[in-house]
Scaffold this motif. Structure first.
Motif, PDB file in Angstrom:
ATOM      1  N   ARG A 198       0.834  -1.204   0.000  1.00  4.88           N
ATOM      2  CA  ARG A 198       0.000   0.000   0.000  1.00  4.88           C
ATOM      3  C   ARG A 198       0.871   1.257   0.000  1.00  4.88           C
ATOM      4  NH1 ARG A 198      -1.388   3.594   3.508  1.00  4.88           N
ATOM      5  NH2 ARG A 198      -0.496   2.497   5.279  1.00  4.88           N
ATOM      6  N   VAL A 199       1.877   1.295   0.867  1.00  2.74           N
ATOM      7  CA  VAL A 199       2.756   2.459   0.981  1.00  2.74           C
ATOM      8  C   VAL A 199       3.541   2.659  -0.319  1.00  2.74           C
ATOM      9  CG1 VAL A 199       4.757   3.390   2.223  1.00  2.74           C
ATOM     10  CG2 VAL A 199       2.902   2.309   3.491  1.00  2.74           C
ATOM     11  N   PHE A 200       3.974   1.565  -0.929  1.00  2.13           N
ATOM     12  CA  PHE A 200       4.723   1.627  -2.182  1.00  2.13           C
ATOM     13  C   PHE A 200       3.868   2.256  -3.286  1.00  2.13           C
ATOM     14  CE2 PHE A 200       6.815  -0.875  -5.790  1.00  2.13           C
ATOM     15  CZ  PHE A 200       7.907  -0.030  -5.859  1.00  2.13           C
ATOM     16  N   GLU A 201       2.620   1.849  -3.392  1.00  2.00           N
ATOM     17  CA  GLU A 201       1.714   2.406  -4.401  1.00  2.00           C
ATOM     18  C   GLU A 201       1.401   3.879  -4.105  1.00  2.00           C
ATOM     19  OE1 GLU A 201       0.953   1.079  -7.325  1.00  2.00           O
ATOM     20  OE2 GLU A 201       2.272  -0.539  -6.665  1.00  2.00           O
ATOM     21  N   GLU A 202       1.213   4.227  -2.825  1.00  2.00           N
ATOM     22  CA  GLU A 202       0.961   5.623  -2.455  1.00  2.00           C
ATOM     23  C   GLU A 202       2.163   6.503  -2.807  1.00  2.00           C
ATOM     24  OE1 GLU A 202      -0.069   5.748   1.677  1.00  2.00           O
ATOM     25  OE2 GLU A 202      -2.046   4.863   1.337  1.00  2.00           O
ATOM     26  N   LEU A 203       3.360   5.983  -2.598  1.00  2.00           N
ATOM     27  CA  LEU A 203       4.574   6.725  -2.928  1.00  2.00           C
ATOM     28  C   LEU A 203       4.647   6.977  -4.438  1.00  2.00           C
ATOM     29  CD1 LEU A 203       7.284   7.963  -2.074  1.00  2.00           C
ATOM     30  CD2 LEU A 203       8.291   5.691  -2.331  1.00  2.00           C
ATOM     31  N   LYS A 204       4.320   5.985  -5.226  1.00  2.00           N
ATOM     32  CA  LYS A 204       4.327   6.148  -6.685  1.00  2.00           C
ATOM     33  C   LYS A 204       3.293   7.186  -7.108  1.00  2.00           C
ATOM     34  CE  LYS A 204       6.059   1.643  -8.122  1.00  2.00           C
ATOM     35  NZ  LYS A 204       5.778   0.457  -8.953  1.00  2.00           N
ATOM     36  N   GLU A 205       2.115   7.157  -6.499  1.00  2.00           N
ATOM     37  CA  GLU A 205       1.084   8.158  -6.813  1.00  2.00           C
ATOM     38  C   GLU A 205       1.564   9.556  -6.438  1.00  2.00           C
ATOM     39  OE1 GLU A 205      -2.753   7.183  -5.158  1.00  2.00           O
ATOM     40  OE2 GLU A 205      -2.582   5.108  -5.862  1.00  2.00           O
ATOM     41  N   TYR A 206       2.212   9.679  -5.286  1.00  2.00           N
ATOM     42  CA  TYR A 206       2.735  10.973  -4.848  1.00  2.00           C
ATOM     43  C   TYR A 206       3.759  11.499  -5.850  1.00  2.00           C
ATOM     44  CZ  TYR A 206       5.165  14.535  -2.181  1.00  2.00           C
ATOM     45  OH  TYR A 206       5.746  15.707  -1.796  1.00  2.00           O
ATOM     46  N   LEU A 207       4.646  10.637  -6.305  1.00  2.00           N
ATOM     47  CA  LEU A 207       5.659  11.048  -7.272  1.00  2.00           C
ATOM     48  C   LEU A 207       5.021  11.501  -8.582  1.00  2.00           C
ATOM     49  CD1 LEU A 207       8.405   8.364  -6.643  1.00  2.00           C
ATOM     50  CD2 LEU A 207       8.493  10.783  -6.053  1.00  2.00           C
ATOM     51  N   ASN A 208       3.902  10.896  -8.947  1.00  2.00           N
ATOM     52  CA  ASN A 208       3.177  11.329 -10.153  1.00  2.00           C
ATOM     53  C   ASN A 208       2.655  12.751 -10.010  1.00  2.00           C
ATOM     54  OD1 ASN A 208       3.469   9.110 -11.848  1.00  2.00           O
ATOM     55  ND2 ASN A 208       1.709   8.071 -10.958  1.00  2.00           N
ATOM     56  N   SER A 209       2.411  13.198  -8.770  1.00  2.00           N
ATOM     57  CA  SER A 209       1.856  14.536  -8.554  1.00  2.00           C
ATOM     58  C   SER A 209       2.915  15.631  -8.651  1.00  2.00           C
ATOM     59  CB  SER A 209       1.160  14.619  -7.194  1.00  2.00           C
ATOM     60  OG  SER A 209       2.121  14.620  -6.147  1.00  2.00           O
ATOM     61  N   LEU A 210       4.198  15.286  -8.543  1.00  2.00           N
ATOM     62  CA  LEU A 210       5.242  16.308  -8.571  1.00  2.00           C
ATOM     63  C   LEU A 210       5.240  17.139  -9.848  1.00  2.00           C
ATOM     64  CD1 LEU A 210       8.298  14.554  -6.864  1.00  2.00           C
ATOM     65  CD2 LEU A 210       6.812  16.310  -5.921  1.00  2.00           C
TER      66      LEU A 210
END
Length: 130
Positions: free
Chosen positions: A69-81
């Motif tokens: 879950r944390v790994f997927e959330e991190l990837k989503e966060y990076l997409n927002s940059l």
């Protein structure tokens, strides 16, 4: 125009394209990539704590649902940059990241944050009909 500190797109892509770690070595690679981007990831220590806990239990690799879950959330966060950068540029705001290593940019960040909050307040007032 001064470019300031910018995220390296190839490092972001490497982390985004990375599959779920299957062993301790791959978990080490993941934490290394997160560390390389830590100045651009808000609360990076909190976001990556699950991965570092795996390294602490070095004798037994165990990737669980929380890590996934944390790994997927991190990837989503990076997409927002990039979207945040484009949004800031649309309002002629220079996006500057700060860290302890670069304290001279803290004043710029405060000015930028105030401007972002001002624009958001105006927009919210408009949306609410105020």
């Amino acid at each position: 125009m001064e470019r300031g500190i910018e995220v390296n797109p190839s490092k972001v892509k490497a982390l985004q394209d990375m599959p779920q770690p299957r062993n301790l070595k791959e978990a080490q690679r993941l934490t290394g990539r997160i560390t390389a981007l830590s100045r651009f990831i808000s609360k990076s220590a909190n976001r990556s704590l699950s991965f570092f806990n795996i390294l602490r239990r070095a004798t037994k690799f165990q990737w669980d649902e929380e890590c996934d879950r944390v790994f997927e959330e991190l990837k989503e966060y990076l997409n927002s940059l990039p979207r945040l950068k484009e949004w800031c540029e649309g309002y002629d705001i220079q996006q500057t990241f700060t860290s302890v290593a670069y304290p001279q940019s803290n004043g710029q960040a405060e000015v930028t944050n105030r401007e972002i909050f001002r624009i958001l307040r105006v927009w919210l007032d408009h949306v609410r009909g105020g």
